[in-house]
Design a protein around this motif. Sequence first.
Motif, PDB file in Angstrom:
ATOM      1  N   ALA A  74       0.694  -1.090  -0.001  1.00  0.00           N
ATOM      2  CA  ALA A  74      -0.062   0.022   0.093  1.00  0.00           C
ATOM      3  C   ALA A  74       0.955   1.358   0.001  1.00  0.00           C
ATOM      4  O   ALA A  74       0.546   2.413  -0.556  1.00  0.00           O
ATOM      5  CB  ALA A  74      -1.058  -0.126   1.344  1.00  0.00           C
ATOM      6  N   LYS A  75       2.047   1.148   0.848  1.00  0.00           N
ATOM      7  CA  LYS A  75       2.882   2.459   0.689  1.00  0.00           C
ATOM      8  C   LYS A  75       3.604   2.617  -0.644  1.00  0.00           C
ATOM      9  O   LYS A  75       3.912   3.577  -0.992  1.00  0.00           O
ATOM     10  CB  LYS A  75       4.064   2.185   1.668  1.00  0.00           C
ATOM     11  CG  LYS A  75       3.532   2.202   3.244  1.00  0.00           C
ATOM     12  CD  LYS A  75       4.454   2.090   4.184  1.00  0.00           C
ATOM     13  CE  LYS A  75       3.874   2.333   5.752  1.00  0.00           C
ATOM     14  NZ  LYS A  75       4.797   2.323   6.783  1.00  0.00           N
ATOM     15  N   CYS A  76       3.964   1.425  -1.351  1.00  0.00           N
ATOM     16  CA  CYS A  76       4.583   1.404  -2.543  1.00  0.00           C
ATOM     17  C   CYS A  76       3.294   1.845  -3.812  1.00  0.00           C
ATOM     18  O   CYS A  76       3.748   2.442  -4.824  1.00  0.00           O
ATOM     19  CB  CYS A  76       4.914   0.070  -3.071  1.00  0.00           C
ATOM     20  SG  CYS A  76       6.044  -0.394  -1.959  1.00  0.00           S
ATOM     21  N   LEU A  77       2.155   1.697  -3.370  1.00  0.00           N
ATOM     22  CA  LEU A  77       1.134   2.134  -4.278  1.00  0.00           C
ATOM     23  C   LEU A  77       0.057   3.070  -3.901  1.00  0.00           C
ATOM     24  O   LEU A  77      -1.068   2.801  -3.806  1.00  0.00           O
ATOM     25  CB  LEU A  77       0.309   0.756  -4.915  1.00  0.00           C
ATOM     26  CG  LEU A  77       1.229  -0.427  -5.485  1.00  0.00           C
ATOM     27  CD1 LEU A  77       0.314  -1.468  -5.625  1.00  0.00           C
ATOM     28  CD2 LEU A  77       1.905   0.187  -6.695  1.00  0.00           C
ATOM     29  N   PRO A  78       0.469   4.307  -3.546  1.00  0.00           N
ATOM     30  CA  PRO A  78      -0.528   5.303  -2.820  1.00  0.00           C
ATOM     31  C   PRO A  78      -1.543   5.566  -3.721  1.00  0.00           C
ATOM     32  O   PRO A  78      -2.663   6.229  -3.315  1.00  0.00           O
ATOM     33  CB  PRO A  78       0.619   6.287  -2.571  1.00  0.00           C
ATOM     34  CG  PRO A  78       1.607   6.266  -3.607  1.00  0.00           C
ATOM     35  CD  PRO A  78       1.804   4.820  -3.834  1.00  0.00           C
ATOM     36  N   ASP A  79      -1.324   5.636  -4.929  1.00  0.00           N
ATOM     37  CA  ASP A  79      -2.652   5.829  -5.872  1.00  0.00           C
ATOM     38  C   ASP A  79      -3.633   4.705  -6.093  1.00  0.00           C
ATOM     39  O   ASP A  79      -4.529   4.769  -7.106  1.00  0.00           O
ATOM     40  CB  ASP A  79      -1.914   6.273  -7.130  1.00  0.00           C
ATOM     41  CG  ASP A  79      -1.326   7.698  -6.958  1.00  0.00           C
ATOM     42  OD1 ASP A  79      -1.479   8.215  -5.898  1.00  0.00           O
ATOM     43  OD2 ASP A  79      -0.204   7.631  -7.731  1.00  0.00           O
ATOM     44  N   TYR A  80      -3.427   3.621  -5.386  1.00  0.00           N
ATOM     45  CA  TYR A  80      -4.175   2.308  -5.462  1.00  0.00           C
ATOM     46  C   TYR A  80      -5.232   2.130  -4.542  1.00  0.00           C
ATOM     47  O   TYR A  80      -4.966   2.689  -3.419  1.00  0.00           O
ATOM     48  CB  TYR A  80      -3.414   1.165  -5.934  1.00  0.00           C
ATOM     49  CG  TYR A  80      -2.714   1.010  -7.285  1.00  0.00           C
ATOM     50  CD1 TYR A  80      -2.996  -0.026  -8.088  1.00  0.00           C
ATOM     51  CD2 TYR A  80      -1.561   2.003  -7.402  1.00  0.00           C
ATOM     52  CE1 TYR A  80      -2.473  -0.128  -9.346  1.00  0.00           C
ATOM     53  CE2 TYR A  80      -0.924   1.648  -8.760  1.00  0.00           C
ATOM     54  CZ  TYR A  80      -1.433   0.583  -9.603  1.00  0.00           C
ATOM     55  OH  TYR A  80      -0.646   0.483 -10.503  1.00  0.00           O
ATOM     56  N   GLY A  81      -6.317   1.625  -4.889  1.00  0.00           N
ATOM     57  CA  GLY A  81      -7.138   1.276  -3.867  1.00  0.00           C
ATOM     58  C   GLY A  81      -7.075  -0.310  -3.643  1.00  0.00           C
ATOM     59  O   GLY A  81      -6.247  -0.898  -4.403  1.00  0.00           O
ATOM     60  N   MET A  82      -7.755  -0.854  -2.708  1.00  0.00           N
ATOM     61  CA  MET A  82      -7.449  -2.229  -2.223  1.00  0.00           C
ATOM     62  C   MET A  82      -8.543  -2.965  -1.405  1.00  0.00           C
ATOM     63  O   MET A  82      -9.267  -2.103  -0.712  1.00  0.00           O
ATOM     64  CB  MET A  82      -6.200  -2.320  -1.424  1.00  0.00           C
ATOM     65  CG  MET A  82      -5.606  -3.882  -0.907  1.00  0.00           C
ATOM     66  SD  MET A  82      -6.340  -3.947   0.836  1.00  0.00           S
ATOM     67  CE  MET A  82      -5.204  -2.863   1.911  1.00  0.00           C
ATOM     68  N   ILE A  83      -8.665  -3.994  -1.627  1.00  0.00           N
ATOM     69  CA  ILE A  83      -9.845  -4.823  -1.073  1.00  0.00           C
ATOM     70  C   ILE A  83      -9.071  -6.362  -0.783  1.00  0.00           C
ATOM     71  O   ILE A  83      -8.314  -6.776  -1.476  1.00  0.00           O
ATOM     72  CB  ILE A  83     -11.067  -5.159  -2.174  1.00  0.00           C
ATOM     73  CG1 ILE A  83     -10.718  -5.855  -3.416  1.00  0.00           C
ATOM     74  CG2 ILE A  83     -11.638  -3.937  -2.342  1.00  0.00           C
ATOM     75  CD1 ILE A  83     -11.857  -5.996  -4.399  1.00  0.00           C
TER      76      ILE A  83
END
Length: 262
Positions: A61-70
């Motif tokens: 999540a820190k590597c992909l700050p522009d992504y959502g996650m489920i």
Amino acid sequence: MTTAPRPSMSILTLNLRFGLAADGPHSWIYRRSVLRQLLETHACDVMTFQEANDFQIDFIAKCLPDYGMIGKRHPAPRFWQNNVIFYRAPWKLNTWEHFYLSPTPDIPSRFQASRWPRQCTLGRFTVGPHELVCGTTHLDFEETVQVASAEIILNRIRRIVPDRPVVLTGDFNCEPTSACHAVFTRPQDTSERYHTSFRNVLKPPYPGTFHGFQGGHDGSCIDWILYRGSITAHGARVLPFQVASCYPSDHYPVVADFFWET
């Protein structure tokens, strides 16, 4: 000179390898920087991960700050393994669900013959004018459990959205010649409105995706991207990504591009 059209979307799947495993020089603390470089080099619209501990998900999540996650369970036991989906804006999440591959999918449980409580995460997304269901799973080792798990996943997909394209990714712990793969790729019930079979983005001779931190291409092809519906796969590949002989996982990532069919 004509320019090839840009793919509509790209999808990556990777079994992360359990972050608490005592893997010596291949332990998570050494692999995580390599994973960061993989994500920076091969960022896709959707990236799915299996066998992920909470702290591994937090790192991604820190590597992909522009992504959502489920797919991350809150709270979770220390040894809990998640199957998560990271998706890039402007993808819009409509609904999602997490369930167990067991006789009681809606409560934490497993088949008696299953070594671990296996799970699946499904999300329904809007992408511009299109809708897509994307899922990720990690199956157990026993063939009868794999077949039963495949049926559970198909039933859930049928219930959620019978008439939209679907992409299903994961570590299936079996080869494309298996009974489990045959369940997914068999012709579906023609009485349904939407009955196309799943197809595998990888084709024979199937490349190895599990390498056990040894590299090479002779391993089992157990990581798949399956798809069905009005999308076309293009440019599927297995990524033997490494940095200075260090791999992000004991599995290779699998990547595929897709086009919407008109």
